[in-house]
Design a protein around this motif. Sequence first.
Motif, PDB file in Angstrom:
ATOM      1  N   ILE A 178       0.834  -1.207   0.000  1.00 47.39           N
ATOM      2  CA  ILE A 178       0.000   0.000   0.000  1.00 47.39           C
ATOM      3  C   ILE A 178       0.869   1.258   0.000  1.00 47.39           C
ATOM      4  N   ALA A 179       1.851   1.296   0.901  1.00 49.29           N
ATOM      5  CA  ALA A 179       2.720   2.469   0.994  1.00 49.29           C
ATOM      6  C   ALA A 179       3.551   2.641  -0.275  1.00 49.29           C
ATOM      7  N   GLY A 180       4.018   1.533  -0.848  1.00 44.89           N
ATOM      8  CA  GLY A 180       4.791   1.599  -2.088  1.00 44.89           C
ATOM      9  C   GLY A 180       3.973   2.128  -3.249  1.00 44.89           C
ATOM     10  N   THR A 181       2.691   1.782  -3.287  1.00 45.05           N
ATOM     11  CA  THR A 181       1.802   2.282  -4.342  1.00 45.05           C
ATOM     12  C   THR A 181       1.650   3.797  -4.243  1.00 45.05           C
ATOM     13  N   GLY A 239       3.741   5.821  -2.899  1.00 47.86           N
ATOM     14  CA  GLY A 239       5.032   6.388  -3.276  1.00 47.86           C
ATOM     15  C   GLY A 239       5.209   6.443  -4.778  1.00 47.86           C
ATOM     16  N   GLY A 240       4.785   5.400  -5.467  1.00 53.36           N
ATOM     17  CA  GLY A 240       4.881   5.364  -6.934  1.00 53.36           C
ATOM     18  C   GLY A 240       4.028   6.415  -7.600  1.00 53.36           C
ATOM     19  N   TRP A 241       2.808   6.596  -7.114  1.00 51.22           N
ATOM     20  CA  TRP A 241       1.930   7.632  -7.689  1.00 51.22           C
ATOM     21  C   TRP A 241       2.528   9.020  -7.501  1.00 51.22           C
ATOM     22  N   ALA A 242       3.066   9.266  -6.323  1.00 51.85           N
ATOM     23  CA  ALA A 242       3.688  10.567  -6.050  1.00 51.85           C
ATOM     24  C   ALA A 242       4.866  10.801  -6.988  1.00 51.85           C
ATOM     25  N   GLN A 243       5.649   9.750  -7.220  1.00 48.88           N
ATOM     26  CA  GLN A 243       6.816   9.864  -8.099  1.00 48.88           C
ATOM     27  C   GLN A 243       6.414  10.243  -9.519  1.00 48.88           C
ATOM     28  N   ARG A 267       2.587  13.381 -21.872  1.00 50.99           N
ATOM     29  CA  ARG A 267       2.296  12.340 -22.850  1.00 50.99           C
ATOM     30  C   ARG A 267       2.936  11.037 -22.384  1.00 50.99           C
ATOM     31  N   GLY A 268       2.177   9.946 -22.449  1.00 48.69           N
ATOM     32  CA  GLY A 268       2.688   8.663 -21.980  1.00 48.69           C
ATOM     33  C   GLY A 268       2.605   8.469 -20.482  1.00 48.69           C
ATOM     34  N   VAL A 269       1.802   9.320 -19.796  1.00 49.78           N
ATOM     35  CA  VAL A 269       1.732   9.221 -18.337  1.00 49.78           C
ATOM     36  C   VAL A 269       0.892   8.032 -17.878  1.00 49.78           C
ATOM     37  N   ALA A 270      -0.023   7.550 -18.738  1.00 52.13           N
ATOM     38  CA  ALA A 270      -0.911   6.460 -18.326  1.00 52.13           C
ATOM     39  C   ALA A 270      -0.163   5.190 -17.930  1.00 52.13           C
ATOM     40  N   PRO A 271       0.811   4.711 -18.745  1.00 48.68           N
ATOM     41  CA  PRO A 271       1.517   3.485 -18.314  1.00 48.68           C
ATOM     42  C   PRO A 271       2.219   3.626 -16.972  1.00 48.68           C
ATOM     43  N   PRO A 272       3.020   4.700 -16.761  1.00 48.93           N
ATOM     44  CA  PRO A 272       3.674   4.773 -15.451  1.00 48.93           C
ATOM     45  C   PRO A 272       2.711   5.021 -14.303  1.00 48.93           C
ATOM     46  N   LEU A 273       1.649   5.805 -14.527  1.00 48.53           N
ATOM     47  CA  LEU A 273       0.708   6.078 -13.435  1.00 48.53           C
ATOM     48  C   LEU A 273       0.020   4.789 -13.004  1.00 48.53           C
ATOM     49  N   ALA A 274      -0.351   3.982 -14.011  1.00 47.62           N
ATOM     50  CA  ALA A 274      -0.980   2.702 -13.703  1.00 47.62           C
ATOM     51  C   ALA A 274       0.045   1.683 -13.228  1.00 47.62           C
ATOM     52  N   ILE A 276       3.754   2.264 -12.438  1.00 44.82           N
ATOM     53  CA  ILE A 276       4.826   2.566 -11.493  1.00 44.82           C
ATOM     54  C   ILE A 276       4.343   2.428 -10.052  1.00 44.82           C
ATOM     55  N   GLY A 277       3.060   2.787  -9.825  1.00 41.75           N
ATOM     56  CA  GLY A 277       2.506   2.571  -8.486  1.00 41.75           C
ATOM     57  C   GLY A 277       2.604   1.102  -8.110  1.00 41.75           C
ATOM     58  N   PHE A 278       2.240   0.236  -9.053  1.00 46.73           N
ATOM     59  CA  PHE A 278       2.316  -1.208  -8.825  1.00 46.73           C
ATOM     60  C   PHE A 278       3.766  -1.655  -8.715  1.00 46.73           C
ATOM     61  N   CYS A 279       4.634  -1.108  -9.598  1.00 45.62           N
ATOM     62  CA  CYS A 279       6.059  -1.455  -9.566  1.00 45.62           C
ATOM     63  C   CYS A 279       6.685  -1.078  -8.227  1.00 45.62           C
ATOM     64  N   ASN A 280       6.370   0.137  -7.756  1.00 44.99           N
ATOM     65  CA  ASN A 280       6.898   0.570  -6.469  1.00 44.99           C
ATOM     66  C   ASN A 280       6.392  -0.307  -5.338  1.00 44.99           C
ATOM     67  N   ALA A 281       5.122  -0.706  -5.440  1.00 48.53           N
ATOM     68  CA  ALA A 281       4.555  -1.601  -4.433  1.00 48.53           C
ATOM     69  C   ALA A 281       5.345  -2.899  -4.398  1.00 48.53           C
ATOM     70  N   VAL A 282       5.639  -3.439  -5.581  1.00 48.09           N
ATOM     71  CA  VAL A 282       6.412  -4.685  -5.664  1.00 48.09           C
ATOM     72  C   VAL A 282       7.835  -4.469  -5.157  1.00 48.09           C
TER      73      VAL A 282
END
Length: 303
Positions: A24-27, A29-33, A77-84, A86-92
């Motif tokens: 949860i916290a990693g997600t 963090g990823g969104w903020a990034q 432009r291209g923010v959708a892939p990382p927003l969806a 990177i949050g998950f990546c950071n969580a992992v």
Amino acid sequence: MASLQLQNKHRQQQKLPKLAQDVIAGTFGGWAQVLVGQPLDTLKVRLQTQPSPPIYRNATDCFRQLIKQEGPKGLYRGVAPPLAGIGFCNAVMFMSNGYFRRLLQNDRNKPLSIFEIGLAGSMAGSVMSFLNCPIELLKVKLQTQDPKGVINIYGKLEPPFKGVIDCGIRSVRSQGLMGIYRGMGMTLLRDIPGTFAYFVCYESLKSVFKLMRNDGELKTIDLLMAGGFSGFAAWLPSYPQDVIKSCYQNESRFKSYRQVFTEILRVKGPKAFFNGISPAMARAFPANAATFFAYEMAMKAMS
């Protein structure tokens, strides 16, 4: 007294498992990034992948041209892939980092050494690479596409991508399912040393800042500074790999990393392996300060 003990016991039972807290916290963090760092990441990727002779003189010129041609939305432009993603990546990443730290701790009372912290971070980075690679491939393609259209693997002009789903479908259609993992090897070579330096720097600075405080308590500014400088540290051992990865993912004509390396060196010279480093470093501090601060605040809220 008994009532207070029951309340404390109840609170402890209500706590989320450590693994879930990391996710949860990693997600968060990823969104903020992503929200903080996407505009500068777009400039970085465009500078890394531009042809020779270059289209942009520097990061400022790239920013000016992009705003002129596409307006402020071009920076996202291209923010959708990382927003969806990177949050998950950071969580992992944070979940894996916590898991590997506990594995290395092995029920010892002694805290982890700084090397063990880095080792856990690098192992977490290797796990995260399997998620980073396809997300970044789609991001790079969306960030660098010409509004007039994109050149496919057969050298023909196709309409521009409509969005991340269209980009993903067309990439799989033209290069197969493994096509979205193009650049996986270089992603690993970037992320393993990068995350080692990332967590070593963050935990080291937190320890230093604690010693500087009379009460030993970290303040908001301490967390922001430690997170920001850890972003710088992550790029130092990994930036040339990121340039090679971006170019390899962006142009299907490249058959190997060696071919990318040779062409960059021959056509653009050694300095090209650091193309885009100015916006990358400018992005690194606020994006990673936001990442760790959001992570720490979310963990505190769940403790």
